[in-house]
Design a protein around this motif. Structure first.
Motif, PDB file in Angstrom:
ATOM      1  N   SER A  85       0.856  -1.187   0.000  1.00  0.00           N
ATOM      2  CA  SER A  85       0.000   0.000   0.000  1.00  0.00           C
ATOM      3  C   SER A  85       0.893   1.237   0.000  1.00  0.00           C
ATOM      4  N   HIS A 121      -7.034   2.555  -4.372  1.00  0.00           N
ATOM      5  CA  HIS A 121      -5.819   2.893  -3.635  1.00  0.00           C
ATOM      6  C   HIS A 121      -4.583   2.455  -4.420  1.00  0.00           C
ATOM      7  N   ARG A 161      -1.092   0.837  -5.218  1.00  0.00           N
ATOM      8  CA  ARG A 161      -0.386  -0.365  -4.770  1.00  0.00           C
ATOM      9  C   ARG A 161       0.949  -0.427  -5.505  1.00  0.00           C
TER      10      ARG A 161
END
Length: 115
Positions: A25, A58, A60
């Motif tokens: 992340s 999100h 990565r």
């Protein structure tokens, strides 16, 4: 474990060994590199690295991308401007790939050369 046979799921291990698998992340990537998330977004904006997106949108990052970002950080810490550091890292990466391909071609041509 694999769902049907009680055997380990090899696909998970394969992903962990894959340098291009987006395992990190943004927060974890920033923590590993000792940078801010703003720094990582800047590398995305500079088009040095384009992280994959999770289903939720999100960012990565892969290990390969973290190596590139880490190299930029080294150069920036030495006083190089971010945009110049990104160009340097791109050229270094292209050179590494060209040398790899060259070695591969040398090996394949020596394997097929008559004795």
């Amino acid at each position: 474990m694999g769902p049907a046979h009680g055997t380990p799921d090899r696909s998970a291990d394969d992903k962990l060994d894959d340098d291009d698998y987006p395992a990190y992340s943004m927060g974890r990537a920033a923590e590993i590199l000792g940078v801010t998330q703003v720094f990582l977004r800047g590398l995305d904006n500079a088009r040095l690295i384009t992280p994959q997106r999770s289903e939720g949108g999100h960012r990565r990052y892969s290990r390969y991308q973290l190596r590139l970002a880490g190299r930029v950080r080294e150069l920036v810490d030495q006083g190089t401007a971010v945009d110049a550091a990104c160009r340097i890292v791109i050229l270094e990466d292209q050179l590494t790939e060209a040398l790899r391909v060259n070695e591969e071609l040398k090996r394949s041509s020596s394997d097929t050369a008559p004795n």
